[in-house]
Design a protein around this motif. Structure first.
Motif, PDB file in Angstrom:
ATOM      1  N   GLU A   1      -8.060  55.405  16.236  1.00  0.00           N
ATOM      2  CA  GLU A   1      -9.020  54.665  15.407  1.00  0.00           C
ATOM      3  C   GLU A   1      -9.914  53.870  16.363  1.00  0.00           C
ATOM      4  O   GLU A   1      -9.543  52.801  16.828  1.00  0.00           O
ATOM      5  CB  GLU A   1      -8.269  53.703  14.486  1.00  0.00           C
ATOM      6  CG  GLU A   1      -9.138  52.971  13.512  1.00  0.00           C
ATOM      7  CD  GLU A   1      -9.371  53.774  12.242  1.00  0.00           C
ATOM      8  OE1 GLU A   1     -10.542  53.869  11.853  1.00  0.00           O
ATOM      9  OE2 GLU A   1      -8.414  54.276  11.672  1.00  0.00           O
TER      10      GLU A   1
ATOM     11  N   TRP B   1     -10.763  58.246   7.265  1.00  0.00           N
ATOM     12  CA  TRP B   1     -12.108  58.103   7.824  1.00  0.00           C
ATOM     13  C   TRP B   1     -12.129  58.522   9.278  1.00  0.00           C
ATOM     14  O   TRP B   1     -13.037  59.205   9.721  1.00  0.00           O
ATOM     15  CB  TRP B   1     -12.585  56.655   7.651  1.00  0.00           C
ATOM     16  CG  TRP B   1     -14.058  56.502   7.865  1.00  0.00           C
ATOM     17  CD1 TRP B   1     -15.041  56.708   6.948  1.00  0.00           C
ATOM     18  CD2 TRP B   1     -14.721  56.139   9.084  1.00  0.00           C
ATOM     19  NE1 TRP B   1     -16.268  56.487   7.515  1.00  0.00           N
ATOM     20  CE2 TRP B   1     -16.108  56.135   8.827  1.00  0.00           C
ATOM     21  CE3 TRP B   1     -14.286  55.814  10.354  1.00  0.00           C
ATOM     22  CZ2 TRP B   1     -17.050  55.822   9.783  1.00  0.00           C
ATOM     23  CZ3 TRP B   1     -15.216  55.503  11.330  1.00  0.00           C
ATOM     24  CH2 TRP B   1     -16.590  55.507  11.036  1.00  0.00           C
ATOM     25  N   ARG B   2     -11.082  58.148  10.018  1.00  0.00           N
ATOM     26  CA  ARG B   2     -11.059  58.484  11.448  1.00  0.00           C
ATOM     27  C   ARG B   2     -11.002  59.993  11.666  1.00  0.00           C
ATOM     28  O   ARG B   2     -11.524  60.499  12.659  1.00  0.00           O
ATOM     29  CB  ARG B   2      -9.913  57.774  12.154  1.00  0.00           C
ATOM     30  CG  ARG B   2      -8.547  58.291  11.811  1.00  0.00           C
ATOM     31  CD  ARG B   2      -7.473  57.646  12.686  1.00  0.00           C
ATOM     32  NE  ARG B   2      -6.209  58.259  12.432  1.00  0.00           N
ATOM     33  CZ  ARG B   2      -5.160  57.629  11.921  1.00  0.00           C
ATOM     34  NH1 ARG B   2      -5.227  56.354  11.632  1.00  0.00           N
ATOM     35  NH2 ARG B   2      -4.033  58.277  11.721  1.00  0.00           N
TER      36      ARG B   2
ATOM     37  N   LEU C   1     -17.414  63.003   3.815  1.00  0.00           N
ATOM     38  CA  LEU C   1     -16.350  62.554   2.913  1.00  0.00           C
ATOM     39  C   LEU C   1     -16.664  62.911   1.466  1.00  0.00           C
ATOM     40  O   LEU C   1     -15.784  63.317   0.716  1.00  0.00           O
ATOM     41  CB  LEU C   1     -16.148  61.038   3.042  1.00  0.00           C
ATOM     42  CG  LEU C   1     -15.319  60.580   4.223  1.00  0.00           C
ATOM     43  CD1 LEU C   1     -15.471  59.077   4.423  1.00  0.00           C
ATOM     44  CD2 LEU C   1     -13.855  60.941   4.024  1.00  0.00           C
TER      45      LEU C   1
ATOM     46  N   THR D   1     -22.755  57.153  10.763  1.00  0.00           N
ATOM     47  CA  THR D   1     -22.017  56.654   9.604  1.00  0.00           C
ATOM     48  C   THR D   1     -22.452  57.377   8.329  1.00  0.00           C
ATOM     49  O   THR D   1     -21.618  57.742   7.500  1.00  0.00           O
ATOM     50  CB  THR D   1     -22.216  55.130   9.454  1.00  0.00           C
ATOM     51  OG1 THR D   1     -21.786  54.499  10.665  1.00  0.00           O
ATOM     52  CG2 THR D   1     -21.418  54.573   8.296  1.00  0.00           C
TER      53      THR D   1
ATOM     54  N   VAL E   1     -20.892  60.861   8.327  1.00  0.00           N
ATOM     55  CA  VAL E   1     -19.468  60.813   8.004  1.00  0.00           C
ATOM     56  C   VAL E   1     -19.286  60.566   6.505  1.00  0.00           C
ATOM     57  O   VAL E   1     -18.447  61.202   5.853  1.00  0.00           O
ATOM     58  CB  VAL E   1     -18.739  59.743   8.851  1.00  0.00           C
ATOM     59  CG1 VAL E   1     -17.307  59.545   8.364  1.00  0.00           C
ATOM     60  CG2 VAL E   1     -18.743  60.131  10.320  1.00  0.00           C
ATOM     61  N   THR E   2     -20.088  59.677   5.941  1.00  0.00           N
ATOM     62  CA  THR E   2     -20.021  59.405   4.506  1.00  0.00           C
ATOM     63  C   THR E   2     -20.333  60.663   3.701  1.00  0.00           C
ATOM     64  O   THR E   2     -19.642  60.980   2.727  1.00  0.00           O
ATOM     65  CB  THR E   2     -20.994  58.271   4.125  1.00  0.00           C
ATOM     66  OG1 THR E   2     -20.639  57.100   4.868  1.00  0.00           O
ATOM     67  CG2 THR E   2     -20.945  57.970   2.641  1.00  0.00           C
TER      68      THR E   2
ATOM     69  N   LEU F   1     -14.586  61.224  10.947  1.00  0.00           N
ATOM     70  CA  LEU F   1     -15.416  60.782  12.073  1.00  0.00           C
ATOM     71  C   LEU F   1     -15.178  61.689  13.280  1.00  0.00           C
ATOM     72  O   LEU F   1     -16.126  62.146  13.920  1.00  0.00           O
ATOM     73  CB  LEU F   1     -15.105  59.330  12.441  1.00  0.00           C
ATOM     74  CG  LEU F   1     -15.730  58.830  13.745  1.00  0.00           C
ATOM     75  CD1 LEU F   1     -17.248  58.756  13.625  1.00  0.00           C
ATOM     76  CD2 LEU F   1     -15.143  57.472  14.122  1.00  0.00           C
TER      77      LEU F   1
END
Length: 110
Positions: free
Chosen positions: A61, A19-20, A89, A82, A85-86, A23
């Motif tokens: 992080e 995730w980082r 992904l 957020t 970023v989602t 992001l």
């Protein structure tokens, strides 16, 4: 003599991105859209340019407070960041190269 079935993977699995890392890439893209330097964005967020660089490269992080500060410095909200970023992904390849329910190649060895 009994036959032994061996399963050979069709492809090597790619590890999912952290995730980082996603992001960081999103933060860098937002900063680039604004044509800003690391120093300019970092100053508004109240962090050092070196730390922002490490965040953008996925090496650090950041805390939720730091992410919120960076979102504000880039004129976006924490919720929007957020969500972006989602979505990033979800667009990346999944960990498994085989779709659920797809047949798996088996080789029989005698």
């Amino acid at each position: 003599m009994a036959e032994v079935a061996r399963v050979y993977p069709l492809k090597r699995q790619q590890p999912e991105p952290l995730w980082r890392e996603v992001l960081g890439a999103r933060l860098r893209a937002l900063r680039a859209e604004r044509a800003e330097t690391l120093a300019e964005t970092a100053e508004r967020a109240g962090i050092s340019p070196q730390y922002l660089s490490e965040v953008e490269r996925g090496r650090k992080e950041p805390s939720s407070e730091m992410i919120a500060a960076l979102a504000g410095a880039l004129d976006t909200t924490l919720a929007d960041l957020t969500t972006q970023v989602t979505e990033d992904l979800r667009e990346r390849p999944t960990r498994s190269p085989v779709a659920p329910g797809a047949p798996v190649a088996l080789a029989m060895a005698a």
